[in-house]
Structures are given as structure tokens and as C-alpha cells.
Design a protein around this motif. Structure first.
Motif, PDB file in Angstrom:
ATOM      1  N   GLU A 246       1.095  -1.103  -0.371  1.00 18.94           N
ATOM      2  CA  GLU A 246       0.019   0.278  -0.039  1.00 18.94           C
ATOM      3  C   GLU A 246       0.823   1.271  -0.206  1.00 18.94           C
ATOM      4  O   GLU A 246       1.366   1.190   0.589  1.00 18.94           O
ATOM      5  CB  GLU A 246      -0.972  -0.336   0.968  1.00 18.94           C
ATOM      6  CG  GLU A 246      -2.048  -1.283   1.108  1.00 18.94           C
ATOM      7  CD  GLU A 246      -2.864  -1.046   1.922  1.00 18.94           C
ATOM      8  OE1 GLU A 246      -2.388  -1.318   3.419  1.00 18.94           O
ATOM      9  OE2 GLU A 246      -4.119  -0.916   1.909  1.00 18.94           O
ATOM     10  N   HIS A 250      -2.392   6.930  -1.904  1.00 22.13           N
ATOM     11  CA  HIS A 250      -2.822   6.355  -3.459  1.00 22.13           C
ATOM     12  C   HIS A 250      -3.680   5.192  -2.863  1.00 22.13           C
ATOM     13  O   HIS A 250      -3.610   4.431  -1.754  1.00 22.13           O
ATOM     14  CB  HIS A 250      -1.700   4.988  -3.805  1.00 22.13           C
ATOM     15  CG  HIS A 250      -0.625   6.872  -4.810  1.00 22.13           C
ATOM     16  ND1 HIS A 250       0.552   7.256  -3.863  1.00 22.13           N
ATOM     17  CD2 HIS A 250      -0.664   6.955  -5.224  1.00 22.13           C
ATOM     18  CE1 HIS A 250       1.412   7.928  -5.044  1.00 22.13           C
ATOM     19  NE2 HIS A 250       0.227   7.838  -5.430  1.00 22.13           N
ATOM     20  N   GLY A 252      -5.644   1.793  -2.712  1.00 20.93           N
ATOM     21  CA  GLY A 252      -4.991   0.417  -3.932  1.00 20.93           C
ATOM     22  C   GLY A 252      -4.300   0.169  -3.283  1.00 20.93           C
ATOM     23  O   GLY A 252      -3.166   0.290  -2.338  1.00 20.93           O
ATOM     24  N   PHE A 254      -0.912  -2.308  -4.288  1.00 18.59           N
ATOM     25  CA  PHE A 254       0.375  -1.380  -5.542  1.00 18.59           C
ATOM     26  C   PHE A 254       1.535  -2.900  -5.937  1.00 18.59           C
ATOM     27  O   PHE A 254       1.478  -3.481  -4.699  1.00 18.59           O
ATOM     28  CB  PHE A 254       0.990  -0.719  -5.881  1.00 18.59           C
ATOM     29  CG  PHE A 254      -0.018   0.967  -6.032  1.00 18.59           C
ATOM     30  CD1 PHE A 254      -0.129   1.393  -6.971  1.00 18.59           C
ATOM     31  CD2 PHE A 254      -0.689   1.421  -4.536  1.00 18.59           C
ATOM     32  CE1 PHE A 254      -1.254   1.947  -7.124  1.00 18.59           C
ATOM     33  CE2 PHE A 254      -1.796   1.778  -5.032  1.00 18.59           C
ATOM     34  CZ  PHE A 254      -2.107   2.526  -5.810  1.00 18.59           C
ATOM     35  N   ARG A 274      -2.325  -1.081 -10.450  1.00 20.98           N
ATOM     36  CA  ARG A 274      -2.656  -1.179  -9.189  1.00 20.98           C
ATOM     37  C   ARG A 274      -3.312  -2.279  -9.596  1.00 20.98           C
ATOM     38  O   ARG A 274      -4.235  -3.040 -10.647  1.00 20.98           O
ATOM     39  CB  ARG A 274      -3.729  -0.155  -9.329  1.00 20.98           C
ATOM     40  CG  ARG A 274      -4.348  -0.282  -7.633  1.00 20.98           C
ATOM     41  CD  ARG A 274      -5.130   0.895  -7.697  1.00 20.98           C
ATOM     42  NE  ARG A 274      -6.254   1.459  -8.401  1.00 20.98           N
ATOM     43  CZ  ARG A 274      -7.900   0.891  -8.406  1.00 20.98           C
ATOM     44  NH1 ARG A 274      -7.245   0.433  -7.819  1.00 20.98           N
ATOM     45  NH2 ARG A 274      -8.295   1.051  -9.294  1.00 20.98           N
ATOM     46  N   ASP A 284     -10.946  -3.784  -4.587  1.00 24.00           N
ATOM     47  CA  ASP A 284      -9.726  -2.357  -3.353  1.00 24.00           C
ATOM     48  C   ASP A 284     -10.842  -1.813  -2.206  1.00 24.00           C
ATOM     49  O   ASP A 284     -10.582  -0.880  -1.346  1.00 24.00           O
ATOM     50  CB  ASP A 284     -11.448  -1.484  -4.571  1.00 24.00           C
ATOM     51  CG  ASP A 284     -10.790  -1.258  -5.847  1.00 24.00           C
ATOM     52  OD1 ASP A 284      -9.470  -1.509  -6.101  1.00 24.00           O
ATOM     53  OD2 ASP A 284     -11.326  -0.667  -6.740  1.00 24.00           O
ATOM     54  N   ASP A 312      -5.796   3.506 -15.202  1.00 23.98           N
ATOM     55  CA  ASP A 312      -6.300   4.470 -13.288  1.00 23.98           C
ATOM     56  C   ASP A 312      -7.229   5.478 -13.561  1.00 23.98           C
ATOM     57  O   ASP A 312      -7.600   6.004 -13.214  1.00 23.98           O
ATOM     58  CB  ASP A 312      -4.950   3.705 -12.695  1.00 23.98           C
ATOM     59  CG  ASP A 312      -5.946   3.696 -11.572  1.00 23.98           C
ATOM     60  OD1 ASP A 312      -7.070   3.083 -11.492  1.00 23.98           O
ATOM     61  OD2 ASP A 312      -5.075   3.754 -10.041  1.00 23.98           O
TER      62      ASP A 312
END
Length: 478
Positions: A246, A250, A252, A254, A274, A284, A312
Motif C-alpha cells: 500500500e 494512493h 489501493g 500496488f 494497481r 478495492d 487508472d
């Protein structure tokens, strides 16, 4: 997918009846299988065969989805549905050869008769110095607005926009009932890029005959410059070979630190992709631990849906949430790391020169953010000197309610007062805190969300828990 050509079959049933087949998943067999075809039913008449595999439902690739998700897609289609199917032998051969079955093909058949599948289209436009390269036209007696003066070779033309296309949505918001002026305002406030949903005359007629309202879920994405990617991986001796993290500020989960030569690299994962879904299930709303556990439960094979930064951003244009951000900061030795800009003697402040990696940057402040509140006090009508004084008097802690310029303009145009109430039930998306011990404590209490562990995230490289038991066959009459 050279050599493998799915058939596109459109089925229509009468209300209260079925399409005339069972959709099954079976132990020891991959894919979603067609079984128990009803003699003389819509499916048999259209050319479906026992053992055929369904690859797409209404354009959505479903080979990696769960049985229940595919059933829901079919049921939600109403009395008509479009399938992409592949015969059993071709499907098994394609799987054995590692063929990417998600590549689109069109050989439409409607209850046995070839026909063209009509779809609206999504077009993504990024404004150039000369604009978007199109105009809007309203036609007397016709509903909505139409595209005109599409300049050859310019932004709109390259994005797939055609003259006389009817405009249905701007950034995910339906504009069919909007006036010309309202739509122009929406486009002007779109911050330099727009996602348009467009239809042509033939497509309009097709869905009118089906009594179906056209929405983005029906649209083709063939004109979009970016697309989500499906990553199928088989675990190696050292795992999949990537970290799941994480990132500060940001939303989400990654992908990071991909090992060279690993299954992750070979499958096409990229740094800072993502993660959207694991084995067809969206992640999510999941915590870091929940996502890691889902990947582990996949056994030795895993299917990930990912988007890169460009994709995204493009899809987020489809509907931007009209919400402010609540940013909390603890002053460092070199200050907060931003400038408050304004004109002396004039109301209104905005953020500039946010230092990358500094306190303000980590808290979520961005250049051109409009400042609405300082420590809970509205400063929209305060002078620059008054706002600066409030920040200086706050000591070593600062809390600011800010909003992006484009969102600010839209909220003001709607006559909406910008307060913390717009945050709703405060979530991590809206609350950005610097990662100091004090800030972490505040984020845990106020974000109503489990804190991400501060230790190094677990690599998906150790031996996974293998699937422990076989499942029974599952089928559904459709």
C-alpha cells in the motif's frame, strides 16, 4: 489468439422461459461449460454444442470469473444476451498452449443467423493546446447533442469520435437531458481530459428495439488508449516473485519489487500496477492482509486484474467523486513543505510548491488544491494574511480541508457548501495523514480502517497453501 476464433452468439428468449441450456463448472474441467441443451431451444438453434466454453458475456471476459458471477451477468441481461463461445477441443488446446483467450473476435450469430453486434463506444480525449477538436450540435426534434466539426487528425478524431455520434455521457454522468450550455460547462470543468460515451444511429435503433437503456457497461473499449490487463500466473519454486504494497496517499494495492525472471515478470506485471481483482473478485475494499490471503488461497495458480497508472487515471475520469480531502500534518524541522498562495487583500487561498516527499506531499496536498478550512475554521472568505496567521498559530500540528480546483468549481456551480460533511463516513480515501506515530494513531482512530502493518509486507514467494479439497460440480439452468 491466432487459430482460435470464438463464435459470437446472440440469444433471445420469451419472458418466463429460458435460453435452453445449463451453465456448469465441473471438477477436473476448466472454464464455464454449456451442458444439457434443450432440443429446439434458443441455444441449440443458435449453434451451441455440449461442452462449449463461454468466454464472454455481453462483451465482458468471464473465463477467470466465478460461476456465480457469470450466472449473474447472464440473468441481469434480461431476455437477450450475447455470448462469445469456443468449442471444447479448441478451448482445451488453447489452454494447453497458454493462448490469451481474452483477445476480442467477432463472428456474430443470432439464433443461427449472422448479424453485427451493435455497441456504443467509450472515447477518451486529452485536451491539446488547440482544444479537443470537435463541436457540439443540437438538432431540432432530436433528443440530445451530437458531435460535429470533428477535425481530421486532431484529438477527437484520433480518439474514435465521428460526426453525428450522439453524446450520452461525460465522465460517467448522463447528459441526454442536459442543455447545450450545461454540457459545455461540464467539458470545460473536466480538467483537461474527458471520457465520452457515444452512440450512432444504428446503435440507438438496436437498443431501442431491445427496450434497453444504453450505458457504459454496454460499450466497446476498442477505442480507449489504455486497458486493464488480466495476468495469469503459475507459482514457481520461489513463489510469484513480487511484493504487494500500500502506497502513501494512493488508494489501493500496488505491485512492487518484481523479481527478474519470475512468474510475475513473465506474465507481464509491471511496477506500480494497481491490483483491481484476484480470481475475478474485486479487492478495492479489502485490507492488505485480506488481499494477501486471497492470493494465497488461489493455490499454485492465480489470475489478477491490474491497471497501470495511465489506465487508472483514464477510468477515474469516468466519474470523479465530488469530495474534499482532509489532510493532517505534523511539522518537520524544515516545516510543512508547501506554500500558501493568494493575493494580498483578496479572499481565497490555494496550495503551491508542494515539496516532493515532504510533510504536505505525504499528507496528500497537491499543487492548486483550494484551501477550504484550516483547523476546522472556514477560510474561503479570509484574507491571505489571516489564513497565514492561522497556520502559524497552530503550533506543530495542522489540519486542512482542501479540494481539487475542478471539484471546487463543480461543487460551487451546484451551490453545494464545502464542509467535512461531504466526506460522509470518513474513509482512508479522504483522510490523508503523515506517517508519524501520532498521525498513524489518528488515522487508525478516524479512518475507521485497519492500519497497514509498518513492517515489510509479506512476499508472495513462500510455498502457498494448496487447495485442500475438490469441489462438486455446480450448474445453473439458463
Amino acid at each position: 489468439m491466432a487459430g482460435y476464433k470464438p463464435k459470437v452468439i446472440s440469444l433471445t428468449k420469451r419472458p418466463g422461459q429460458t435460453f435452453g441450456f445449463y451453465l456448469r463448472v465441473e471438477h477436473g474441467e476448466d472454464g464455464h461449460l454449456i451442458r444439457c441443451l434443450e432440443m429446439g431451444g434458443p441455444a441449440e438453434l443458435a449453434g451451441m454444442k455440449d461442452g462449449d466454453r463461454i468466454l464472454r458475456v455481453n462483451g465482458a471476459f468471464v473465463d477467470g470469473l466465478s460461476h456465480s458471477e457469470v450466472v449473474d451477468l447472464v440473468r441481469n441481461s434480461g431476455v437477450s444476451v450475447i455470448f462469445h463461445i469456443l468449442d471444447e477441443a479448441s478451448y482445451k488446446q488453447a489452454k494447453a498452449q497458454g493462448v490469451n483467450l481474452s483477445e476480442p473476435h467477432n463472428t456474430p450469430v443470432a439464433n443461427g443467423v449472422a448479424k453485427k453486434v451493435q455497441k456504443p463506444k467509450l472515447c477518451y480525449l486529452v485536451k491539446s493546446s488547440s482544444g479537443y477538436g470537435f463541436s457540439l450540435l443540437s438538432i431540432k426534434g432530436e433528443k440530445g447533442l451530437f458531435m460535429t466539426e470533428v477535425i481530421s487528425g486532431k484529438v477527437a478524431d484520433r480518439a474514435g469520435v465521428k460526426v453525428n455520434n450522439r453524446l450520452l455521457e461525460v465522465n460517467g454522468e448522463n447528459v441526454e437531458e442536459s442543455t447545450h450550455e450545461q454540457v459545455v460547462d461540464k467539458i470545460k470543468m473536466a480538467d483537461g481530459s474527458i471520457m465520452l460515451l457515444l452512440s450512432d444511429e444504428e446503435t440507438d435503433r438496436y437498443y431501442q428495439n431491445k427496450h434497453t437503456k444504453i450505458g457504459a457497461s454496454l460499450a466497446t473499449t476498442e477505442y480507449l488508449p489504455y486497458k486493464p490487463r488480466i495476468i495469469d500466473m503459475t507459482k514457481g519454486p520461489d513463489g510469484y516473485g513480487f511484493l504487494l504494497k500500500e502506497e502513501p496517499n494512493h488508494r489501493g494495492h500496488f505491485i512492487k519489487d518484481i523479481d527478474k525472471g519470475s512468474p510475475a515478470e513473465k506474465a507481464g506485471l509491471k511496477d506500480m500496477d494497481r491490483l483491481v481483482a484476484v480470481d475475478g473478485n474485486e479487492v478495492d475494499g479489502c485490507s492488505h492482509e485480506q488481499v494477501v490471503e486471497r492470493i494465497r488461497q488461489s493455490g499454485n495458480k492465480c489470475c489478477l486484474l491490474v491497471v497501470d497508472k495511465g489506465t487508472d487515471h483514464m477510468y477515474k475520469q469516468e466519474k470523479k467523486e465530488l469530495k474534499p480531502k482532509l489532510c493532517k500534518m505534523e511539522k518537520a524541522a524544515d516545516g510543512y513543505g508547501f506554500h500558501l498562495n493568494g493575493i494580498q487583500g483578496v479572499c481565497g487561498q490555494y496550495i503551491m510548491e508542494v515539496v516532493k516527499g515532504g510533510v504536505a506531499d505525504r499528507a496528500g496536498l497537491e499543487d492548486n488544491d483550494i484551501v477550504v478550512e484550516v483547523n476546522g475554521v472556514n477560510v474561503e472568505q479570509s484574507s491571505h494574511e489571516e489564513a497565514v496567521a492561522m497556520i502559524r498559530s497552530s503550533g506543530n500540528s495542522l489540519e486542512m480541508l482542501v479540494v481539487e480546483q475542478s471539484v471546487y468549481d463543480q461543487l460551487k456551480a451546484k451551490g453545494v457548501r464545502i464542509t467535512r460533511l461531504l466526506l460522509g463516513k470518513t474513509s482512508y480515501v479522504q483522510v490523508h495523514s503523515v506517517d508519524t506515530p501520532r498521525a498513524r494513531k489518528e488515522r487508525h482512530e478516524e479512518a475507521d480502517r485497519p492500519e497497514t502493518p509498518t513492517q515489510e509486507p509479506a512476499r508472495e514467494r513462500s510455498a502457498s497453501v494448496s487447495s485442500s479439497s475438490s469441489r462438486d460440480s455446480v450448474d445453473e439452468r439458463l
